[in-house]
Each structure stands twice: as structure tokens, then as C-alpha cells.
Design a protein around this motif. Sequence first.
Motif, mmCIF file in Angstrom:
data_model
loop_
_atom_site.group_PDB
_atom_site.id
_atom_site.type_symbol
_atom_site.label_atom_id
_atom_site.label_comp_id
_atom_site.label_asym_id
_atom_site.label_seq_id
_atom_site.Cartn_x
_atom_site.Cartn_y
_atom_site.Cartn_z
ATOM 1 N N GLU A 1 -25.458 4.962 16.282
ATOM 2 C CA GLU A 1 -25.705 6.392 16.273
ATOM 3 C C GLU A 1 -25.767 6.920 14.838
ATOM 4 O O GLU A 1 -25.342 6.243 13.900
ATOM 5 C CB GLU A 1 -24.647 7.139 17.081
ATOM 6 C CG GLU A 1 -23.222 6.883 16.621
ATOM 7 C CD GLU A 1 -22.566 5.717 17.338
ATOM 8 O OE1 GLU A 1 -23.236 4.672 17.459
ATOM 9 O OE2 GLU A 1 -21.395 5.848 17.729
ATOM 10 N N GLU A 2 -26.269 8.129 14.657
ATOM 11 C CA GLU A 2 -26.438 8.689 13.319
ATOM 12 C C GLU A 2 -25.186 9.401 12.814
ATOM 13 O O GLU A 2 -25.073 9.660 11.622
ATOM 14 C CB GLU A 2 -27.626 9.654 13.290
ATOM 15 C CG GLU A 2 -28.960 8.971 13.525
ATOM 16 C CD GLU A 2 -30.150 9.867 13.222
ATOM 17 O OE1 GLU A 2 -29.940 11.072 12.965
ATOM 18 O OE2 GLU A 2 -31.284 9.358 13.234
ATOM 19 N N GLU A 3 -24.251 9.725 13.697
ATOM 20 C CA GLU A 3 -23.034 10.415 13.276
ATOM 21 C C GLU A 3 -21.829 9.743 13.915
ATOM 22 O O GLU A 3 -21.802 9.522 15.123
ATOM 23 C CB GLU A 3 -23.096 11.888 13.655
ATOM 24 C CG GLU A 3 -21.882 12.691 13.197
ATOM 25 C CD GLU A 3 -22.008 14.171 13.527
ATOM 26 O OE1 GLU A 3 -22.837 14.844 12.892
ATOM 27 O OE2 GLU A 3 -21.291 14.635 14.431
ATOM 28 N N GLU B 1 -35.444 7.175 3.589
ATOM 29 C CA GLU B 1 -35.355 8.060 4.745
ATOM 30 C C GLU B 1 -33.930 8.217 5.262
ATOM 31 O O GLU B 1 -33.611 9.194 5.919
ATOM 32 C CB GLU B 1 -36.245 7.537 5.875
ATOM 33 C CG GLU B 1 -37.721 7.739 5.609
ATOM 34 C CD GLU B 1 -38.575 7.339 6.790
ATOM 35 O OE1 GLU B 1 -38.033 6.695 7.708
ATOM 36 O OE2 GLU B 1 -39.768 7.653 6.789
ATOM 37 N N VAL B 2 -33.045 7.253 4.984
ATOM 38 C CA VAL B 2 -31.660 7.349 5.432
ATOM 39 C C VAL B 2 -30.875 8.183 4.434
ATOM 40 O O VAL B 2 -30.837 7.879 3.246
ATOM 41 C CB VAL B 2 -31.027 5.947 5.578
ATOM 42 C CG1 VAL B 2 -29.543 6.071 5.910
ATOM 43 C CG2 VAL B 2 -31.742 5.166 6.660
ATOM 44 N N SER B 3 -30.266 9.254 4.919
ATOM 45 C CA SER B 3 -29.478 10.145 4.066
ATOM 46 C C SER B 3 -28.023 10.075 4.509
ATOM 47 O O SER B 3 -27.665 10.536 5.593
ATOM 48 C CB SER B 3 -30.010 11.583 4.170
ATOM 49 O OG SER B 3 -29.199 12.466 3.426
ATOM 50 N N THR C 1 -16.007 12.735 9.285
ATOM 51 C CA THR C 1 -17.318 12.538 9.905
ATOM 52 C C THR C 1 -18.277 11.910 8.904
ATOM 53 O O THR C 1 -18.435 12.401 7.778
ATOM 54 C CB THR C 1 -17.892 13.871 10.401
ATOM 55 O OG1 THR C 1 -16.974 14.458 11.325
ATOM 56 C CG2 THR C 1 -19.230 13.670 11.088
ATOM 57 N N SER D 1 -23.962 10.881 4.119
ATOM 58 C CA SER D 1 -23.011 11.843 3.573
ATOM 59 C C SER D 1 -21.714 11.770 4.379
ATOM 60 O O SER D 1 -21.696 11.263 5.496
ATOM 61 C CB SER D 1 -23.575 13.265 3.606
ATOM 62 O OG SER D 1 -23.834 13.670 4.943
ATOM 63 N N ASN E 1 -22.123 11.047 8.297
ATOM 64 C CA ASN E 1 -23.480 11.380 8.731
ATOM 65 C C ASN E 1 -24.467 10.414 8.087
ATOM 66 O O ASN E 1 -24.512 10.289 6.859
ATOM 67 C CB ASN E 1 -23.834 12.817 8.332
ATOM 68 C CG ASN E 1 -22.948 13.836 9.025
ATOM 69 O OD1 ASN E 1 -23.042 14.026 10.222
ATOM 70 N ND2 ASN E 1 -22.070 14.478 8.263
ATOM 71 N N ASN E 2 -25.231 9.750 8.912
ATOM 72 C CA ASN E 2 -26.230 8.800 8.423
ATOM 73 C C ASN E 2 -27.590 9.209 8.983
ATOM 74 O O ASN E 2 -28.154 8.546 9.858
ATOM 75 C CB ASN E 2 -25.864 7.384 8.854
ATOM 76 C CG ASN E 2 -26.411 6.331 7.915
ATOM 77 O OD1 ASN E 2 -26.923 6.650 6.845
ATOM 78 N ND2 ASN E 2 -26.302 5.077 8.298
ATOM 79 N N LYS E 3 -28.083 10.327 8.499
ATOM 80 C CA LYS E 3 -29.306 10.921 9.031
ATOM 81 C C LYS E 3 -30.498 9.990 8.838
ATOM 82 O O LYS E 3 -30.731 9.467 7.755
ATOM 83 C CB LYS E 3 -29.565 12.261 8.338
ATOM 84 C CG LYS E 3 -30.696 13.053 8.949
ATOM 85 C CD LYS E 3 -30.836 14.408 8.269
ATOM 86 C CE LYS E 3 -31.977 15.211 8.895
ATOM 87 N NZ LYS E 3 -32.139 16.528 8.224
ATOM 88 N N GLY E 4 -31.236 9.786 9.912
ATOM 89 C CA GLY E 4 -32.408 8.912 9.875
ATOM 90 C C GLY E 4 -32.119 7.483 10.276
ATOM 91 O O GLY E 4 -33.034 6.680 10.442
#
Length: 676
Positions: free
Chosen positions: A508-510, A277-279, A476, A281, A478-481
Motif C-alpha cells: 500500500e502507499e500509506e 514518481e515515488v514521493s 505515518t 515522506s 507516505n510513499n505516494k506513487g
Amino acid sequence: MKSETIYTEKPCTPWSPSPLAIKSIGIVALAWLSLQTTVHAQETIEVKYAKPSWYFGAAAGANFNFYRGSTQQMNESFRSPKTFHDGFGAGLFIAPLLEYRPADSRWGVMLQAGYDSRKGEFDQVLTACDCPADLSTNLSYITVEPSLRFAPFKSNFYVYGGPRLAFNLDKSFTYQLGVNPAFPEQEANAAVKGDFDNIEKTIISMQIGAGYDIPLSTAANKTQFVLSPFVSFQPYFGQNPRSTETWNNTTVRAGMALKFGQGKNIQEATDIKADKEVSFSVDSPTNLPGESRLTEIFPLRNYVYFNTGSNEISNRYVLLNKDQVKDFKEDQLEVYAPKNLSDRSKRQMTVYYNILNILGDRMQKNPNATITLVGSSEQGPADGLAMSESIKTYLVDVFAINPSRISTKGQTKPNIPGEQPGATLELELLREGDRRVSIESTSPDLLMEFQSGADAQLKPVKIVPLQEAPASSYVTFNNKGAGEALSTWSLQMTDEQGKTQSFGPYTEEEVSIPGKAILGSRAEGDFKVKMIGQTKSGAIVEQEAPVHVVLWTPAKTEEGLRYSIIYEFNKSTAIAIYEKYLTDVIAPKIPVGATVIVHGHTDVIGGEDHNRDLSLARANDVKNIIQGALSKANRKDVKFEINGFGEDENKAPFENKTPEERSYNRTVIIDIVAAK
């Protein structure tokens, strides 16, 4: 129904749990805990359980009851010869409880409902015959106490509070008249026992308290036990037991709660799911130099605003001492000029808040220049004069300006007031703007080009912008999820030479990191980035990504100019001196093929639709003046972009909290961008 009064030789002893009963309860509780420990010890040690959200259990403790007020008429059948006042007692509290608190939240709710004893004894009094008299009561209730729970530090400590709803259970009393010590041979009087009348059947009050959760089980136990010592305070508000007399009760409760709940099984599959689930980039901008920079010609508003009820210079303005004057120079007020206007607001207001220092510096450099300070106050000319004198005192004492060069006077209204006759709306804001000192001068060295007269503006300040790396130049990640799947995550960045840097941990996610923090003095570099995350169950999740980082560099040339025109309140036509300034100063500086971006603004006084139209009219007024000047020079090479933003606070140059900010928001900003 009237209470029956009973006469007995010995007072009844209030019920309390026997030592045998307490011992039995303790044995049962220990046996239950032992059984749970044995059962869970047989489970696989790798299995872990999350903290429960729902808890059930029981609370027990002691109520320390403080009686205040007075009582004398117990019921219709009995009245004490003397009035009883203060008292104290300790009673039992015991109640089942229910609690809900999500494991990742500071907030929760609690409910307790059970037996609540408010028994106690009043302070002894002496009757007319010098006989001591005692009064005690077994007052008790069934209590219902819902509470809101909050853990301020996301720890085991928590505070709680809420209402208390109590239903009377026992209202009995015992009155005992003793023997006069002077006649010990006399027999004691029989105790008077009965029930208070006029007892409130239902009491609504409140409580606040604090507690601490002590886990008795590990994460390997599905059923988890928690022991929670607590203390609460229940003030006398609403706690008058009777509808007559003044007796009231304040209670401090101390006790212990035993709670248990069942946690959900944390499977290894949960960690695998988190990995999916963790994306992760990385976005690294190219950071090519060459963005335009605007040198701003910032108008210096010749008003100094005073707080209501004060004729002292507001602490919003920068005030120096004598030792600082020698180091102050107007051309050292360099600030950044980013595209974001809200950031611009904070920096450019620094220039305005130095208005008195700029004025003092200019008067030192131009010893023949003179000024007149005109104070306007709704309290009358005397108060306005006092405001002017406070500014004069500052310039004379700090900048050593000869007092003869500064004239002062006071009046009720400024020459160009914001509050007009018959106005009824937003008068408070208008009057804040009218409470000011205007700086007037006829000395050209102090004034804007082509200006003269009492209303002439002071010479603007030229702001040559320095540049810093904008947020858009940061790398930046990004660690979505991650917000749901991970408790924390960190970064490891390894360059071509194998040197590794660590950043984090983050929740945080970003996350954005300046390129300079990654590269140091290098212009660019290639990195392998590893994201290392920890799930909420303690497992480790890793993901990798390559990234090329380029250090941001500022523009090498200045390609633009910014001017501002300030309008008076609710006006859309530039005053004559500004018209000449636009025609003879600004228009000739527009390069061939340039774009002139004109955006008008207003303050927040007035309706939104009116202010939008007003700002557009101001922008068009400026555009028409400049365009007319260009036409006279036979120029048709300039492109115009016109916007009227009204009072839109997302695009406003400044905030609207103070009169000076609102004054600067009545503006048209002119950006001159050269053709590329």
C-alpha cells in the motif's frame, strides 16, 4: 429434405489424423520454437520483456462424450427394433484461441472457436432374434466458446467458465445388426448408414474448467510461449442433440493449448521514472499528553431481546457457567471510550450483553432485591412466559438466586410497544423490538437514582475508560506513487546509536506504525528512515528521510463525563423519571464554565427527514431540562452545543442490525467537558 439411407457392406471409418500428419505437425512446431529461441538468443541479455497481455494460439484435446437418455427412431426411413440408451465415445477438439489477461490482474477473458467432435457408440442391444445391434454416430459441431478466466492465487493456475454456442456439422449414424451367436454360419447384415433427423442446428450450453500455464520462454524473449494443459466439464444442460427423444450428452474435455504473445520492453528508464514518481515522506505527530477522557455513565436497558421463533436466550448475550460467577464483577467491565462512536459501539455493547450477569451480580450483593420478568411474544402469553422462565432458570442455576425472588409472567404485547395500531411500515423491525423480556423491579438497590415503578430503568454502569494509543498517534509513512511504480517496499530505521530496525514489506502507499513498536521503552528518539522499493522489473529504488518520534502518553487527569438518555420508539419527550435524573443528578455535576455537548440520534425505522427532526427534538428536550435546572441555580456559565444526527449511520452510537442496537440508538448522548 429427407435424409438418404445408404446400404453398404462395410461401415465407413470416421476420420482421424494419421500418425504421419501428427508427426509433421510436431516437426513444424519444434522448428518454429527452435527458430524463436535462436533469434532471441542473439538479443542483448540485459533486455527484459514484461508478460504479454494478449495471447494467440491453438488448443487441441480429446472430448470424452457420455451419452445418456435413449434413441430409437433414427429418421423417417429407419427405426431400430430396440431402443439404444447409454453410450460413450472420444472425439477430437481443435480450435484457434484468443486470450486477454493483464499481467497484474487475476481476471481475463478467453475465446476458442473450432471443430468439436461429439462422436460415440451406444451400448450394444439385443434384438428379438438375439442378434447384437450396434449404433454409432459421428456427431460434430463448429463450437464458439467465450469464457471468463480467473487466477484465484495470482499464480499460473486458473479456472474459467462461460457459455458454449455450437453449430451442427455432422449428424451421421451407422447401425449394424450382427449375427446370432447360435447361428455363426449366417452372414452379417449390411450396415445401415444415414443421418439423424430432427437434429438441433444450434445448441447453447455451458462449460467450466481449469488450466495451468507453463512458460516456455524467459523474460529475455519478446515473443513468449506458454503451454497450458487444461480440463473442462460440459454438463448435459442444453446438450440434447435432437428435438425428439431423450438422448443427451455430457462431455469431459482434456487437452493442451499452445499460446504466444509479445511483451513490452522494460527499459532501464522505467526504473529511473519510478524513482522520480515515488514521493516518500514521514509524518510523526508530537503526541503531547492532555487529551480529555470521558468517564461514561452508561444506561443499562432493562430489556432482553429474543430471536423470532425461539424462547431460549440468544447467543448474543454473554452467558457464564457456575465456575465463572465468582470472578465476575460489574466494576471490572472496563472498556475503552474513544472519540469515534463506531468504535464505541462495539465496546459499549459488551456492557449491555452482560446485562444478565450484571443483574445476577447485583442480586447476589443485595439479597432482599426482587425482580419480575415480563415476557412479550407475538405468539401469545405462553410463549412470553417461556422466554421469562429461560432467564429465571439462568439466574437460579448459575448465580444461585433463590427462585422466590424472581416472578415471571407472559403477555402478547410489551407495556410500551413499538408496533402501534394501524402501522404498516417496517413491521418486521418493530416486531423484533417487541419480542423481549422486560426486567422490572421495585428494589432501589437495582434501579437508577430517583426511579421507581414497573418501567424504571436499571442502575447504569459506570465505565472508567482505559486509554490506548489512538491511530492518530502512529508514525505515518507516505510513499505516494508506490502502488503503480513498485511491487513492494520496506523500511529501515536507524537510530542515533546506529541500531537498525526493519519493517515491511508493504504494497500500500500509506503505512502507520505505533510509536511503541519503533521506540520500545524510550520516550523519544531521532531516526534516519530509508525506504527501499522494488520496481515491477526487479530494480531497487531508495529514498531517505529524517524523523523525530515521540511516544504517545495518556492523559493524566479525567476531565469529562458522558451520560446517555434512552427514549422510547418515536418519542421526543423524556419520561418523568429521566427529567428528575437530568435535573437532580446530571445538572449539579456540570463544572463552572463547562461545555455541554448534546447530540440526539434515532434508529433507522422511519423516514430520514422525520428521524432528523426527531433526534433534534430529543436533543433540545434534554438541553431545555438541564438549562432549566441551571437557571434555577442562577447559573449562566455553561455553553451548549446541540446536534441532531437522525439515523446517520456514520455518526450513530451503534449499528442497527439487532433490536438492542436500535433501542440504544434512540438516545441523546450528553458530554460534559470541563473548561481548560
